[in-house]
Design an enzyme around this catalytic site. Sequence first.
Site, PDB file in Angstrom:
ATOM      1  N   ASP D   8       0.760  -1.152   0.092  1.00  0.00           N
ATOM      2  CA  ASP D   8      -0.018   0.093   0.072  1.00  0.00           C
ATOM      3  C   ASP D   8       0.944   1.258   0.001  1.00  0.00           C
ATOM      4  OD1 ASP D   8      -0.996  -2.218   1.282  1.00  0.00           O
ATOM      5  OD2 ASP D   8      -2.764  -1.118   1.912  1.00  0.00           O
ATOM      6  N   ASN D  40      -4.101   3.620  -1.100  1.00  0.00           N
ATOM      7  CA  ASN D  40      -3.834   5.061  -0.335  1.00  0.00           C
ATOM      8  C   ASN D  40      -3.165   5.899  -1.008  1.00  0.00           C
ATOM      9  OD1 ASN D  40      -3.525   2.135   1.676  1.00  0.00           O
ATOM     10  ND2 ASN D  40      -5.199   3.753   2.480  1.00  0.00           N
ATOM     11  N   ASN D  67     -10.255  -1.725   0.773  1.00  0.00           N
ATOM     12  CA  ASN D  67     -11.241  -1.019   1.038  1.00  0.00           C
ATOM     13  C   ASN D  67     -11.364   0.516   0.729  1.00  0.00           C
ATOM     14  OD1 ASN D  67      -9.116  -1.207   3.004  1.00  0.00           O
ATOM     15  ND2 ASN D  67     -10.360  -0.297   4.491  1.00  0.00           N
ATOM     16  N   HIS D  68     -10.331   1.096   0.227  1.00  0.00           N
ATOM     17  CA  HIS D  68     -10.282   2.393   0.091  1.00  0.00           C
ATOM     18  C   HIS D  68     -10.400   2.578  -1.303  1.00  0.00           C
ATOM     19  CE1 HIS D  68      -9.487   4.189   3.948  1.00  0.00           C
ATOM     20  NE2 HIS D  68      -8.568   3.071   4.210  1.00  0.00           N
ATOM     21  N   HIS D 153      -6.401  -8.436   0.389  1.00  0.00           N
ATOM     22  CA  HIS D 153      -6.521  -7.290   1.391  1.00  0.00           C
ATOM     23  C   HIS D 153      -7.587  -7.633   2.534  1.00  0.00           C
ATOM     24  CE1 HIS D 153      -5.693  -2.947   1.419  1.00  0.00           C
ATOM     25  NE2 HIS D 153      -7.096  -2.902   2.015  1.00  0.00           N
ATOM     26  N   HIS D 178      -3.344  -4.252   3.575  1.00  0.00           N
ATOM     27  CA  HIS D 178      -4.104  -3.619   4.375  1.00  0.00           C
ATOM     28  C   HIS D 178      -3.545  -3.194   6.016  1.00  0.00           C
ATOM     29  CE1 HIS D 178      -7.927  -2.251   6.049  1.00  0.00           C
ATOM     30  NE2 HIS D 178      -7.776  -3.027   6.931  1.00  0.00           N
ATOM     31  N   HIS D 180      -0.608  -2.418   6.757  1.00  0.00           N
ATOM     32  CA  HIS D 180       0.494  -1.398   6.651  1.00  0.00           C
ATOM     33  C   HIS D 180       1.685  -1.843   7.356  1.00  0.00           C
ATOM     34  CE1 HIS D 180      -2.103   1.908   4.614  1.00  0.00           C
ATOM     35  NE2 HIS D 180      -2.531   0.655   4.442  1.00  0.00           N
TER      36      HIS D 180
HETATM   37 FE   LIG Z   1      -3.906   0.344   2.952  1.00  0.00          FE
HETATM   38 FE   LIG Z   2      -6.995  -0.998   3.282  1.00  0.00          FE
END
Ligand SMILES: [Fe+2]
Ligand SMILES: [Fe+2]
Lengths: 274, 274, 274, 274
Positions: D8, D40, D67-68, D153, D178, D180
């Site tokens: 990410d 992200n 999810n983003h 993810h 996800h 991070h």
């Molecule tokens: Fe992320």
């Molecule tokens: Fe995420």
Amino acid sequence: MRILFVGDVVGRAGRSAVSDNLPGLVRDWALDLVIVNGENAAGGFGITEAIYQELVDAGADAVTLGNHSWDQREALVFIERAPRLVRPANYPAGTPGRGAALIDAKNGARALVVNVLGRVFMTPFDDPFAAVGRELGACPLREAADAVVVDVHCEASSEKQGLGYFCDGRASLVVGTHTHVPTADHQILPGGTAYMTDAGMTGDYDSIIGMQKDEPLRRFQSGIPSARFEPAMGEATLSGVAVETDDASGLAVKVAPVRIGGRLSPARPSFWGA
Amino acid sequence: MRILFVGDVVGRAGRSAVSDNLPGLVRDWALDLVIVNGENAAGGFGITEAIYQELVDAGADAVTLGNHSWDQREALVFIERAPRLVRPANYPAGTPGRGAALIDAKNGARALVVNVLGRVFMTPFDDPFAAVGRELGACPLREAADAVVVDVHCEASSEKQGLGYFCDGRASLVVGTHTHVPTADHQILPGGTAYMTDAGMTGDYDSIIGMQKDEPLRRFQSGIPSARFEPAMGEATLSGVAVETDDASGLAVKVAPVRIGGRLSPARPSFWGA
Amino acid sequence: MRILFVGDVVGRAGRSAVSDNLPGLVRDWALDLVIVNGENAAGGFGITEAIYQELVDAGADAVTLGNHSWDQREALVFIERAPRLVRPANYPAGTPGRGAALIDAKNGARALVVNVLGRVFMTPFDDPFAAVGRELGACPLREAADAVVVDVHCEASSEKQGLGYFCDGRASLVVGTHTHVPTADHQILPGGTAYMTDAGMTGDYDSIIGMQKDEPLRRFQSGIPSARFEPAMGEATLSGVAVETDDASGLAVKVAPVRIGGRLSPARPSFWGA
Amino acid sequence: MRILFVGDVVGRAGRSAVSDNLPGLVRDWALDLVIVNGENAAGGFGITEAIYQELVDAGADAVTLGNHSWDQREALVFIERAPRLVRPANYPAGTPGRGAALIDAKNGARALVVNVLGRVFMTPFDDPFAAVGRELGACPLREAADAVVVDVHCEASSEKQGLGYFCDGRASLVVGTHTHVPTADHQILPGGTAYMTDAGMTGDYDSIIGMQKDEPLRRFQSGIPSARFEPAMGEATLSGVAVETDDASGLAVKVAPVRIGGRLSPARPSFWGA
Ligand SMILES: [Fe+2]
Ligand SMILES: [Fe+2]
Ligand SMILES: [Fe+2]
Ligand SMILES: [Fe+2]
Ligand SMILES: [Fe+2]
Ligand SMILES: [Fe+2]
Ligand SMILES: [Fe+2]
Ligand SMILES: [Fe+2]
């Protein structure tokens, strides 16, 4: 003592239901204590000082909050000069405002009003059982308060019922808020506390929990936000619960649901000659 | 057509409320279709074949389930020979049983019964909106079914309401289960579908969601399990919802809550001369 | 001071990795303080007194716990006579045991060991930040403890990192546990605290978080439990983190991951001549 | 075949780490396939078309999401003209874009790239196991693709590991995103699939999951949002995983973590002469 609790007021429709109906109910039912949950009063999200004042002017002796307490950030400030505004008792130390307030009721009696957030399926705060226990211990029914009302703002019915039994015999009324749907399980618990799992919202029931249906419906199906949630503007139902307590014990002798106006089946406490 | 839906039957107390009351209600109210949620019928957890048969013998035309479907593992097997048993439609491909069933009602009419699990605050399964949409599309009201009843087994009131509006005009009744508390928001939605957020449990309401109070209360406060959950054994309330449909459209013309026996305030549909 | 923290020991395979390797590491690396997370040591679920003793005998100066603290119910009892056993500090008042312990290290130094549970995606207990803040305040690094180690047992990486920065400058080491996977983000934070998001499990990595793969894999796909979870029995990796502190400040000067045996890529602290 | 997966990318610091380092890595390591998670990349929230192009220009053959995905709403539109952009495969029917793409690698080979969202502790979408199974079945390794990379993810390590074993033998690489935080459990599973629970973020590790620390820290303690989350702007670590596959089988023969620049301990694949 005659107590009316009014569930989560949602947006303008909900506020109109309060201002249109509450003054008449205070008079007709000779209410001694009125508590209104105001966490969604400002466009569905939080409360402003003007709206707090509007609810008090309409007859609220106390206004309670919930997970939306601070959606309007001014609430963090004006709560300090709003003695009838009660936020959840299990917020962290240092949070503005108060989690319980000893209020002068309309008849001069002392009423303890407590607000608390559940932890099941919600952003977690400190133990609501311990928090409520502390407040009830610090201001016991009969000794220090003529009535005690606890607004348990929870998602799960089990947690609300748990808090009900936990307070049984020590509160006049334990009433749930937050699901925005009134329940039909009003009863007097074995120890004398009136209980209802959810007071329901005071808002437009042609909606999804008080909000216009289109956006939440789309979001459930697509998983994609495409607009803000806006409160539904149809005629609201004032929804809540009525309790009559015994003056000597402070415990409940009668309990009945209240639903006035809007789409829901109407309900009024027969014991107040309504 | 006269439809009665009975909410989550919990343990022996709940089963007694069904066997004591349901045969008389079928007769007195001339019911055409009876659906019972049985996910907690076996000691609070799942359902056995003997209990399924007991519910059918008492008058259930269909039995629905929920997140407790398989707590009694025999259900994974006997569901294949239990044509009136309906488990959530959004379980994975290959799951035993069926998520929707076209049932012969007592009056010979065809009734589609669908069960679905919500995803908000629950162990997630596939999209309930898509699953219900598929079932309603495969067996449309009027064309293929004289009545359609959807049991939405969800935690969140918003998701139940979303499913209600999603089905509005395509189902006779959308009724929620799972919270074990009856709601007072029964109404006919704009498109003609009867709706109630939760049917309530058929169990002892001197309990925490049907279970004896001590262990859940202790667990809420200590965070430590110290005994099994056991169903409460006091007199149960049979809790549910009554709907009368229009024979031509299959849509609802009347809806009322049903609460018989036990601690809750009683309710019967006035429109059936009760 | 030389500190070794060993992540969640899972079942017999994990315990063997400890008993086979730890005594040699204590000797070869001249370790002053060894802390072992033991919440999964008994068949994957909790800890018994015999296993606690086994971990201490192998060289653990302290044993920490987590969300599985009480899976073996005897832990509620024997923790009172197990001074080196530390359970989460944010459990309710009245919970047996202690959330922090001042331990005599092997070199005679005083080491404060704190254990705390996160709240994000976990059964919620009281505020972990407040709880850790109280423990650090009651026994400050340098004044009252020569080393401070905080085991943050959380699901979410954000909450672990938040606790890391919250303690930065006040602890020698903040190390996460619970995800059962070692992270590669070991570092010394700006204030001098060594930090690693997760120590990883000490267990068989041919598994799903230490458990035999078949049942969790089936359950993910079917949603139906069909057997108990059993710990995987292949050769375990001892997984953790090594920290060297400055004797004057108690803060970290070196940090490195430790992975010995089993399937994972091996890692040893170069600074201890390994 | 030589594959690099980059975790990410968070905000401008993350994007700089990509543009500064990736072109050189492609050249020095003779990379055949580069995949970058971009959920992200735009200020921590979603991705714009310009940023997508920037990542492709820097060497990404495919960009995955999570999810983003739609935090920047333009992504719902430009994804239709961005053939190398892959969003989760288990989104509802009708969602723009694709959940899997067969990409031409730099060496002319065909690479299937799949992205999927977990359901444990996340907003739930449809079954990720079924979704990934469908994609792998539609484009099998060797027969239809020379390499298969699956970006899982997920929040929970158990779900990621479950997806790893589910794909074992059918994918070249299953890598999580996800959390991070990079994990140190890179390994080749028994069936020949390279696996790593999380690739880590490509962002500034003096942060809380890539965001400036002050606001998340305050929010953890107060429960009150008081500002927006802003990405941290210190030097980022490019974090990911390197895999070498066997050309005949498409399965992994070597796997190693990659961490370049910033605060984390550096790592490069020794097998590429780095
Ligand atoms: Fe992320
Ligand atoms: Fe995420
Ligand atoms: Fe509300
Ligand atoms: Fe609320
Ligand atoms: Fe139930
Ligand atoms: Fe249920
Ligand atoms: Fe663990
Ligand atoms: Fe754990």
